[in-house]
Enzyme design. Sequence first.
Site, PDB file in Angstrom:
ATOM      1  N   GLY A  11       0.685  -1.189  -0.040  1.00 24.44           N
ATOM      2  CA  GLY A  11       0.030  -0.097  -0.212  1.00 24.44           C
ATOM      3  C   GLY A  11       0.783   1.291  -0.093  1.00 24.44           C
ATOM      4  O   GLY A  11       0.426   2.259  -0.413  1.00 24.44           O
ATOM      5  N   ASP A  31       0.166   3.386   3.810  1.00 26.05           N
ATOM      6  CA  ASP A  31      -0.696   4.080   3.088  1.00 26.05           C
ATOM      7  C   ASP A  31      -1.780   4.675   4.264  1.00 26.05           C
ATOM      8  O   ASP A  31      -2.199   6.045   4.022  1.00 26.05           O
ATOM      9  CB  ASP A  31      -1.550   3.145   2.028  1.00 26.05           C
ATOM     10  CG  ASP A  31      -1.763   1.957   2.609  1.00 26.05           C
ATOM     11  OD1 ASP A  31      -1.937   1.615   3.683  1.00 26.05           O
ATOM     12  OD2 ASP A  31      -2.423   1.067   1.853  1.00 26.05           O
ATOM     13  N   ASP A  52      -5.801   2.485  10.126  1.00 29.49           N
ATOM     14  CA  ASP A  52      -7.212   2.052  10.104  1.00 29.49           C
ATOM     15  C   ASP A  52      -7.592   2.077  11.637  1.00 29.49           C
ATOM     16  O   ASP A  52      -7.824   2.635  12.699  1.00 29.49           O
ATOM     17  CB  ASP A  52      -7.422   1.199   9.137  1.00 29.49           C
ATOM     18  CG  ASP A  52      -9.040   0.890   9.030  1.00 29.49           C
ATOM     19  OD1 ASP A  52      -9.826   1.965   9.105  1.00 29.49           O
ATOM     20  OD2 ASP A  52      -9.454  -0.282   8.866  1.00 29.49           O
ATOM     21  N   LEU A 101       0.305  -1.099  12.182  1.00 31.04           N
ATOM     22  CA  LEU A 101       1.367  -0.269  12.798  1.00 31.04           C
ATOM     23  C   LEU A 101       1.802  -0.641  13.978  1.00 31.04           C
ATOM     24  O   LEU A 101       2.851  -0.538  14.196  1.00 31.04           O
ATOM     25  CB  LEU A 101       1.068   1.148  12.301  1.00 31.04           C
ATOM     26  CG  LEU A 101       1.146   1.830  10.890  1.00 31.04           C
ATOM     27  CD1 LEU A 101       0.817   3.279  10.801  1.00 31.04           C
ATOM     28  CD2 LEU A 101       2.077   1.422  10.280  1.00 31.04           C
ATOM     29  N   LYS A 128      -7.757   7.244   9.555  1.00 36.12           N
ATOM     30  CA  LYS A 128      -9.446   7.001   9.872  1.00 36.12           C
ATOM     31  C   LYS A 128      -9.401   6.848  11.354  1.00 36.12           C
ATOM     32  O   LYS A 128      -9.686   5.805  11.823  1.00 36.12           O
ATOM     33  CB  LYS A 128      -9.911   5.758   9.085  1.00 36.12           C
ATOM     34  CG  LYS A 128     -10.068   5.970   7.613  1.00 36.12           C
ATOM     35  CD  LYS A 128     -10.996   5.132   7.053  1.00 36.12           C
ATOM     36  CE  LYS A 128     -10.400   3.854   6.671  1.00 36.12           C
ATOM     37  NZ  LYS A 128     -11.149   2.895   5.651  1.00 36.12           N
ATOM     38  N   ASP A 150      -5.731  -0.499  -2.493  1.00 41.35           N
ATOM     39  CA  ASP A 150      -6.127  -1.237  -3.396  1.00 41.35           C
ATOM     40  C   ASP A 150      -7.515  -1.822  -2.980  1.00 41.35           C
ATOM     41  O   ASP A 150      -7.962  -1.672  -1.728  1.00 41.35           O
ATOM     42  CB  ASP A 150      -5.426  -2.668  -3.691  1.00 41.35           C
ATOM     43  CG  ASP A 150      -5.377  -3.522  -2.269  1.00 41.35           C
ATOM     44  OD1 ASP A 150      -5.246  -3.114  -1.222  1.00 41.35           O
ATOM     45  OD2 ASP A 150      -5.780  -4.614  -2.433  1.00 41.35           O
ATOM     46  N   ARG A 194      -4.696   0.396  -7.527  1.00 40.70           N
ATOM     47  CA  ARG A 194      -3.662   0.972  -6.827  1.00 40.70           C
ATOM     48  C   ARG A 194      -3.091   2.289  -7.619  1.00 40.70           C
ATOM     49  O   ARG A 194      -2.439   2.970  -7.214  1.00 40.70           O
ATOM     50  CB  ARG A 194      -2.390   0.080  -6.555  1.00 40.70           C
ATOM     51  CG  ARG A 194      -2.880  -1.058  -5.693  1.00 40.70           C
ATOM     52  CD  ARG A 194      -1.352  -1.702  -4.898  1.00 40.70           C
ATOM     53  NE  ARG A 194      -1.849  -2.980  -4.102  1.00 40.70           N
ATOM     54  CZ  ARG A 194      -2.106  -2.930  -2.746  1.00 40.70           C
ATOM     55  NH1 ARG A 194      -2.145  -1.818  -2.090  1.00 40.70           N
ATOM     56  NH2 ARG A 194      -2.367  -4.185  -2.289  1.00 40.70           N
TER      57      ARG A 194
HETATM   58  P1  5GP Z   1      -5.096  -1.075  10.390  1.00 40.24           P
HETATM   59  O1  5GP Z   1      -4.054  -2.339  10.480  1.00 40.24           O
HETATM   60  O2  5GP Z   1      -4.826  -0.130  10.762  1.00 40.24           O
HETATM   61  O3  5GP Z   1      -6.443  -1.705  10.407  1.00 40.24           O
HETATM   62  O4  5GP Z   1      -4.928  -1.393   8.663  1.00 40.24           O
HETATM   63  C1  5GP Z   1      -3.941  -0.971   7.767  1.00 40.24           C
HETATM   64  C2  5GP Z   1      -4.200  -1.622   6.569  1.00 40.24           C
HETATM   65  O5  5GP Z   1      -5.587  -1.861   6.324  1.00 40.24           O
HETATM   66  C3  5GP Z   1      -3.704  -0.692   5.562  1.00 40.24           C
HETATM   67  O6  5GP Z   1      -2.507  -0.933   5.214  1.00 40.24           O
HETATM   68  C4  5GP Z   1      -4.577  -0.948   4.308  1.00 40.24           C
HETATM   69  O7  5GP Z   1      -3.909  -2.104   3.484  1.00 40.24           O
HETATM   70  C5  5GP Z   1      -5.658  -1.604   5.029  1.00 40.24           C
HETATM   71  N1  5GP Z   1      -6.879  -0.550   4.769  1.00 40.24           N
HETATM   72  C6  5GP Z   1      -7.564  -0.075   5.724  1.00 40.24           C
HETATM   73  N2  5GP Z   1      -8.693   0.958   5.582  1.00 40.24           N
HETATM   74  C7  5GP Z   1      -8.534   0.815   4.137  1.00 40.24           C
HETATM   75  C8  5GP Z   1      -9.269   1.689   3.010  1.00 40.24           C
HETATM   76  O8  5GP Z   1     -10.168   2.279   3.206  1.00 40.24           O
HETATM   77  N3  5GP Z   1      -8.807   1.148   1.935  1.00 40.24           N
HETATM   78  C9  5GP Z   1      -8.023   0.397   1.685  1.00 40.24           C
HETATM   79  N4  5GP Z   1      -7.847   0.186   0.152  1.00 40.24           N
HETATM   80  N5  5GP Z   1      -7.122  -0.399   2.397  1.00 40.24           N
HETATM   81  C10 5GP Z   1      -7.611  -0.212   3.956  1.00 40.24           C
HETATM   82 MG    MG Z   2      -1.571  -2.007   3.580  1.00 45.01          MG
END
Ligand code: 5GP
Ligand code: MG
Length: 181
Positions: free
Chosen positions: A48, A104, A107, A112, A135, A163, A169
Amino acid sequence: MARTSLHPDVAEVLISQARIRRRIAALAREIARCYGHAEVSIIGVLNGSMVFLGELLRQLPMQTRLDSVVARSYGARTTSNGRVSIRRPWHLSLRRKHVLLVDDILDTGRTLRRICERIRRENPASLRTCVLLDKPSRRVVPFTADFVGFTIPDKFVVGYGLDFAERYRNLPYIAVLRRGI
Ligand code: 5GP
Ligand code: MG
């Protein structure tokens, strides 16, 4: 030539290419101010971060080292038992280095947080994080990024490296897809 026509699967452009470019230039200046002339070891979360990091990296003035990490999350993303595992770690030694982890989008925060835990075990001189998108309303584990491009609402977005099933992408903007894609 600039692409002007919208991809047919796109419902809404949330952030235009011009705005992204301007914001990344400002982020690069923020990062440069933070580190001064110190060398920074940059770890990009694949896939990403590729497009964002490509643009950011070229605007960083300090000495950099570049590496990447591949992480995968398991389980429903919306439940609290979703787990993240590191599928391919970085190769560089991070001991006593200033590390900047780049992704990228932030969420739930699980990806991270997990990668940061692993990096800290190597005793870096410092560890900071940079994301193109944040977000905050979706956070499941507490996590704050040091450098954030844009804070966005709870919508699933694609483009600029993000993606849906490895597609989209390459869109040069951040967009929301039409329903039923
Ligand atoms: P986390 O571990 O913070 O929930 O998510 C991080 C990963 O979830 C990001 O690197 C990404 O790959 C995916 N992700 C979270 N939200 C989105 C979104 O709105 N769109 C896309 N394409 N990927 C997301
Ligand atoms: Mg990712």
